[in-house]
Design an enzyme around this catalytic site. Structure first.
Site, mmCIF file in Angstrom:
data_model
loop_
_atom_site.group_PDB
_atom_site.id
_atom_site.type_symbol
_atom_site.label_atom_id
_atom_site.label_comp_id
_atom_site.label_asym_id
_atom_site.label_seq_id
_atom_site.Cartn_x
_atom_site.Cartn_y
_atom_site.Cartn_z
ATOM 1 N N LYS A 76 0.683 -1.263 -0.233
ATOM 2 C CA LYS A 76 0.145 0.127 0.095
ATOM 3 C C LYS A 76 1.084 1.139 -0.015
ATOM 4 O O LYS A 76 1.936 0.946 0.764
ATOM 5 C CB LYS A 76 -1.068 -0.016 1.158
ATOM 6 N N SER A 151 -9.994 1.842 2.975
ATOM 7 C CA SER A 151 -8.989 2.641 2.121
ATOM 8 C C SER A 151 -8.042 1.651 1.356
ATOM 9 O O SER A 151 -7.444 2.489 0.401
ATOM 10 C CB SER A 151 -8.271 3.428 2.892
ATOM 11 N N SER A 175 -10.177 -0.461 7.482
ATOM 12 C CA SER A 175 -9.537 -0.438 5.859
ATOM 13 C C SER A 175 -8.719 -1.556 5.160
ATOM 14 O O SER A 175 -8.411 -1.376 4.175
ATOM 15 C CB SER A 175 -8.448 0.972 5.880
#
Lengths: 483, 95
Positions: A76, A151, A175
């Protein structure tokens, strides 16, 4: 080869059936082919990946191997990666080449894992749909008209479409778990403090925690073996022995006491999702578990409390982005005040600005007791609910998300509706507990996630409980047809 | 709880965020809705509840007061929008 689990890839690499360079090239090709439709990567590190793969092949030949040596992985874009653009999906950091490496990504590199690139996400991890990214929305591989969740939307989209065999994510209010649920993957948010936050760009420091996104619980255990552990560079890192997360995967679950919180099955839950969750719980009963209803009475307060605590911490954390030492600076600042306000006003997107303003508001003079202090007290009540529940059950189960993946644009104009889609995941972060989401079925071709919540530091047990379900079902092996 | 335009202007100033005039009504609506959601907290009796600042109620760990970091000023300044002679430049503050 691209549909294999990490466990299978690791075996293929060791046996010499495939080299890391071949495997890495395969995934890089798949990224080139499919990323334009999915938008799941912000940066693809092709040259670095091939170099790391060649080094991994040398280690494999020399017999110097760890389970992840030569295995490609995506990170990420919230983790600082030295010498590689690290944006947190914000215009503010569009020009930021991280000058140091996060502990989490460093541990993967040491284990010989090969970074394919940095995945898209909601800007500064603030969002539940991956629509707040400066680099554009990510698409759900199961239906390109729908969101992947957020997210960690880029990470789940990439893994679900088999553009990477696993990815890292971070979870502040759901998330990792919510996007894993919406894309049909296994996602684990460890206990707060289990994985180092050093070099992980901070959103809400008392809630943020990194974890694995994989096809299976077995793969998640392999990633946890690399990620977990004490780090002196993170003052909230926990000094506690790290178990071998794969060791107990096959333990029996006869007599496992499962608690179903009645508040997680109220009118907010889609009927079709509820039916999938009911079937999954029945499967656990067939495996020997004992199910009982429990109550987490303060569940309804989790979202309101979170939207005080998280924005307050975010407004403080994001004050470092001021246009002076790194990141975006506005053109032609007239004075220092103009430099600060325009750099921040132009560098941050709408959702980030909303949350900074909420945070500044609740922390401002005269409001602190009514908002922030009250929120910290209710956080205690939410945490006490779980403590009480774990006196009579071993694991808590329920839906991860109240619905399947929603359409792009469906909720993006209404922050409060978007916030309420995290209703079942947020309380876990408030308490600091570990929790996973595992694939449990489909509604109209869209994946549904079952959430498993464990007591503090019981990640091994959660993965064991998830693994037993995955031995008896094949929901986690389903993949979107177009990929 | 609802906020008005002057609240938005004030909080934007506190947070050092330049907000376009045209966007203020949108922020008024959004922030009022979010604070409306948050308002539910006020109904809870928390008189005898100890605030929870940290999920594990851990204490701050201390370390020995020793220099462990190396000087990386050049690397860090390489990221800055404007530097000169080892200093970060901003618009003139004092005439």
């Amino acid at each position: 080869m691209h549909t294999k689990t990490i466990t299978q890839l690791s075996a293929a690499l060791r046996s010499g059936e495939v080299s890391s360079v071949e495997l890495t090239s395969l995934f890089l090709d798949r990224i080139k082919r499919h990323n334009p439709a999915l938008n799941c990567f912000i940066t693809v590190t092709e040259a670095e990946a091939l170099k790391a793969a060649a080094a991994a092949d040398r280690r494999l030949k020399a017999g110097d191997v760890a389970p992840l040596t030569g295995v490609p992985i995506a990170h990420k874009d919230i983790f600082c990666t030295q010498g590689v653009k690290t944006t947190c999906a914000s215009k503010m950091l569009d020009n930021f080449i991280a000058p140091y490496e996060s502990t989490c990504t460093a541990k993967f590199a040491e284990a010989g894992a090969v970074m394919l690139g940095k995945t898209n996400m909601d800007e500064f991890a603030m969002g539940s749909s991956n629509e707040t990214s400066y680099y554009g929305a990510v698409k759900n591989p199961w239906d390109l008209a729908r969101v992947p969740g957020g997210s960690s939307g880029g990470s789940v989209s990439a893994v679900a479409a088999r553009l990477a065999p696993a990815a890292t994510g971070t979870d502040t209010g759901g998330s990792i778990r919510q996007p894993a649920a919406l894309c049909g993957l296994t996602g684990l948010k460890p206990t707060y403090g289990r994985v180092s936050r050093f070099g992980m760009i901070a959103f809400a420091s008392s809630l943020d925690q990194a974890g694995p996104i994989t096809y299976s619980a077995e793969d998640a255990a392999l990633l946890m073996n690399v990620m977990a552990g004490f780090d002196e560079h993170d003052s909230t890192s926990v000094e506690r022995e790290v178990p071998d997360y794969t060791a107990g995967l096959d333990n029996g679950i006869e007599g496992l006491r499962i608690g179903l919180p009645k508040e997680y099955f109220d009118e907010g839950l889609d009927d079709s999702v509820a039916r999938v969750i009911d079937a999954a719980v029945k499967q656990y009963e067939a495996l020997g578990a004992v199910v009982r209803e429990i109550s987490l009475p303060n569940t309804g307060l989790a979202v309101p409390t979170y939207y005080v605590v998280a924005p307050a911490e975010c407004s403080s954390n994001l004050s470092r982005f001021d246009g002076v030492r790194f990141g975006y600076r506005c053109d032609d600042p007239q004075d220092l005040f103009d430099l600060y306000t325009r750099s921040r006003g132009e560098g941050f997107g709408a959702e980030v600005k909303r949350r900074i303003m909420i945070g500044a508001y609740v922390l401002s003079a005269g409001y602190y007791d009514a908002y922030y202090l009250q929120a910290q007290k209710i956080r205690r009540l939410i945490s006490d609910d779980f403590r009480a529940a774990f006196e009579s059950v071993d694991v808590i189960m329920g839906p991860t998300s109240p619905s399947t993946a929603f359409r792009l644009g469906e909720k993006s104009d209404d922050p409060v509706t978007m916030y309420l889609s995290d209703i079942y995941t947020i309380a876990v972060n408030m308490a600091g507990l570990p929790a996973a989401s595992i694939p449990a079925g489909f509604v109209d071709g869209l994946p549904v996630g079952l959430q498993l919540i464990g007591n503090y530091f019981e990640e091994s047990h959660l993965l064991n409980v998830a693994h037993k379900y995955q031995q008896a079902t094949d929901w986690h092996l389903q993949m979107p047809k177009e990929f | 709880m609802s906020v008005d335009q002057s609240d938005i202007t004030k909080v934007a100033l506190l947070a050092r965020l330049k907000i376009d005039e045209a966007d203020v009504p949108q922020y008024v609506e959004n922030l009022s809705n979010i604070l409306g959601l948050v308002e539910q907290m006020g109904e809870v009796d928390t008189d005898n509840v100890v605030p929870m600042a940290h999920p594990l109620d851990a204490a701050q760990r201390l370390r020995a007061d020793e220099v462990t970091e190396t000087d990386q000023r050049d690397a860090f300044q390489g990221l800055a929008p404007q530097v000169e002679s080892g200093l970060y430049l901003v618009p003139k503050v004092i005439e």
